[in-house]
Design a protein around this motif. Structure first.
Motif, PDB file in Angstrom:
ATOM      1  N   THR A   1      -4.808  -5.182  -5.084  1.00 40.76           N
ATOM      2  CA  THR A   1      -5.298  -4.676  -6.363  1.00 40.76           C
ATOM      3  C   THR A   1      -4.368  -5.156  -7.467  1.00 40.76           C
ATOM      4  OG1 THR A   1      -6.198  -2.686  -5.315  1.00 40.76           O
ATOM      5  CG2 THR A   1      -5.837  -2.611  -7.706  1.00 40.76           C
TER       6      THR A   1
ATOM      7  N   LYS B   1      -0.783  -4.141  -2.552  1.00 40.87           N
ATOM      8  CA  LYS B   1      -1.704  -3.857  -1.446  1.00 40.87           C
ATOM      9  C   LYS B   1      -2.483  -2.578  -1.760  1.00 40.87           C
ATOM     10  CE  LYS B   1      -1.735  -3.718   3.613  1.00 40.87           C
ATOM     11  NZ  LYS B   1      -2.240  -2.378   3.940  1.00 40.87           N
ATOM     12  N   SER B   2      -3.797  -2.671  -1.629  1.00 40.54           N
ATOM     13  CA  SER B   2      -4.685  -1.617  -2.136  1.00 40.54           C
ATOM     14  C   SER B   2      -4.414  -0.242  -1.528  1.00 40.54           C
ATOM     15  CB  SER B   2      -6.149  -2.012  -1.908  1.00 40.54           C
ATOM     16  OG  SER B   2      -6.455  -3.212  -2.593  1.00 40.54           O
ATOM     17  N   ASP B   3      -4.078  -0.187  -0.246  1.00 40.54           N
ATOM     18  CA  ASP B   3      -3.896   1.116   0.408  1.00 40.54           C
ATOM     19  C   ASP B   3      -2.439   1.553   0.462  1.00 40.54           C
ATOM     20  OD1 ASP B   3      -2.895  -0.627   2.255  1.00 40.54           O
ATOM     21  OD2 ASP B   3      -3.971   0.196   3.982  1.00 40.54           O
TER      22      ASP B   3
ATOM     23  N   LYS C   1      -6.285  -6.421   1.416  1.00 44.25           N
ATOM     24  CA  LYS C   1      -6.942  -6.193   0.134  1.00 44.25           C
ATOM     25  C   LYS C   1      -5.880  -5.850  -0.897  1.00 44.25           C
ATOM     26  CE  LYS C   1     -11.327  -4.539   2.051  1.00 44.25           C
ATOM     27  NZ  LYS C   1     -12.308  -3.417   2.105  1.00 44.25           N
TER      28      LYS C   1
END
Length: 468
Positions: free
Chosen positions: A98, A34-36, A96
């Motif tokens: 990554t 997860k991007s964050d 989102k």
């Protein structure tokens, strides 16, 4: 032995066992995070590996870097790329993600686990039993990446959307004991959880997670555990269901104190190898009756008598004897009928049993079920050291290289092995064997019966040590 004429075949090397034993040999297909994750301190991690046939096996990890570690984990085994992509889309939802290299994914998961363990929180049960084997061992050959956990080194428990009041209180109580008052933060229903509420509840639903995974007694001393056990023992007949469950958990916690985790892992692999065989649930094979496959025509109804007699023996021996007479009329002079005679004598505690057993094991030295009775009898007379030296009596040697077993044969073998391990008094081996047989896909009734036997052994062991 073909599937067509031998009934239903179940592959013992289940997806779970395949992942445990072989997943690390598969090349990495992709890793997503997860991007964050760094800001949110909540990481959804996917690790996918590809098979030689092009299919994918993937494990997912919901990692709380603030406090609880791996809160949830699941896997999808050996599926085509399209099915993997559909699964991935469902898990990711609106998040989102990554793509990262394996090393970062590895460090995120292990950092969360190590931080949580400092405060007595264990990873999700699926991680412990299966999905951790998708990851490489956390050894020196994996580059160490510093992953920040908690805030300023202290745990922060953010109550999740599936954590009710009782669950939250239990987690806070654990932090009170392990971190200490004032050394942790509790955030009730933070905004940061909104992203997870938007996803399908079935994706990472941890309704039954943490209360089961937290060992209430992990930070008690040995004496404290023994004193609490004595309290339970003094009121054992008055315990209600919740107290009985807590008592059994305490027994398990004390028993685990006598095990060596490294030895448990070692023996677990050994027993998984031993139990890696197909077994049949439907038709009784010729070998179970003690005859060469195809050497005699025995009807399905007559074959079914075998298990019926076995089941009748403990409670209705007269009916079992009558049915055995009928069984013998319909079959040649086969080892199975002599085995059933021994079972009836054993259940009746007949004094003729030892002599009959010795006679029949000489008559049928290669028949596995009589061999099991004989081995159990001689082990009962041996010392612990002698038992240890006879551990070469594994499944392959007892069943003479068979490619598959009937579920009844497997069950009897498991009971026999548990009996041997109990006499050995080797807690690490017994714990490892418990984990191994739990993973081979036994029917629920067989599994419950075996668990009951192991639970009694653990209780007896704990009681003995309680009085020392």
């Amino acid at each position: 032995m073909t599937k067509n004429n031998k009934g239903k075949v179940i592959q013992m090397l289940s997806p779970e066992n395949y992942i445990r034993k072989k997943a690390r040999r598969l090349p990495i297909y992709e890793c997503l995070v997860k991007s964050d994750w760094e800001e949110a301190k909540m990481a959804t991690v996917l690790v996918a590996r590809n098979h030689i046939n092009g299919n994918i096996t993937v494990c997912t990890y919901l990692v709380d870097l603030m406090c609880l570690g791996v809160k949830d984990s699941m896997f999808l085994f050996n599926v085509p790329i399209q099915e993997y992509e559909e699964f991935k889309g469902k898990i990711i939802g609106g998040m989102k993600m990554t793509e990262v290299d394996y090393t970062l994914a590895h460090n995120i998961v292990y950092a969360g686990i190590e931080f949580a363990e400092d405060y007595g929180f264990k990873p999700h049960k699926n991680y412990e039993s299966v999905t951790k084997y998708m990851l490489e061992e956390d050894a020196e050959d994996i580059e160490l990446i510093e992953i920040e956990c908690g805030i300023d080194g202290q745990p922060v428990y953010m109550r999740g959307p599936f954590e009710d009041d009782a669950k939250a209180r239990k987690i806070v109580a654990q932090l009170e004991k392990t971190a200490g008052p004032g050394n942790y933060t509790y955030i009730d229903k933070p905004d940061e959880w909104e992203d997870f509420d938007d996803n399908d509840d079935d994706d990472f639903d941890d309704d039954d997670d943490e209360p089961e995974e937290v060992d209430e007694f992990i930070h008690m001393s040995s004496d404290e555990k023994k004193n609490l056990l004595r309290e339970f023992e003094s009121n054992i007949e008055k315990l209600k269901d919740p107290d009985v469950s807590r008592y059994l958990e305490l027994v398990g916690s004390i028993f685990k104190d006598f095990t060596d985790p490294e030895l448990v892992d070692k023996y677990y692999d050994e027993y998984c190898d031993d139990l890696n065989i197909e077994f049949l649930e439907d038709e009784i094979p010729d070998e179970m009756l003690g005859i060469v496959p195809g050497s005699a025509i025995i009807s399905e109804e007559t074959r079914a008598m075998f298990l019926k007699i076995y089941e009748l023996s403990p409670e209705k021996p007269k009916k079992a004897i009558k049915l055995l007479d009928e069984f013998r009329k319909q079959t040649p002079d086969i080892p199975a009928s002599y085995y059933l005679e021994l079972i009836i004598l054993q259940d009746k505690e007949d004094k003729k049993y030892p002599k009959k057993l010795e006679e029949y094991v000489q008559k049928f030295p290669d028949y596995s079920l009589i061999k099991l009775l004989w081995l159990d009898e001689i082990y009962a007379l041996e010392t612990e050291n002698e038992i240890i030296t006879t551990q070469n009596n594994n499944l392959d040697s007892i069943f003479d290289g068979r490619l598959s077993l009937h579920i009844h044969e497997m069950y009897l073998y498991l009971v026999y092995k548990i009996s041997v391990l109990a006499r050995m008094g080797d807690t690490s081996r017994l714990e490892a064997f418990y984990y191994a047989y739990d993973d081979i896909g036994l029917p629920e009734d067989h599994l419950k019966a075996l668990d009951g036997i192991v639970q009694l052994i653990k209780m007896q062991f704990v009681k003995i040590n309680l009085n020392q």
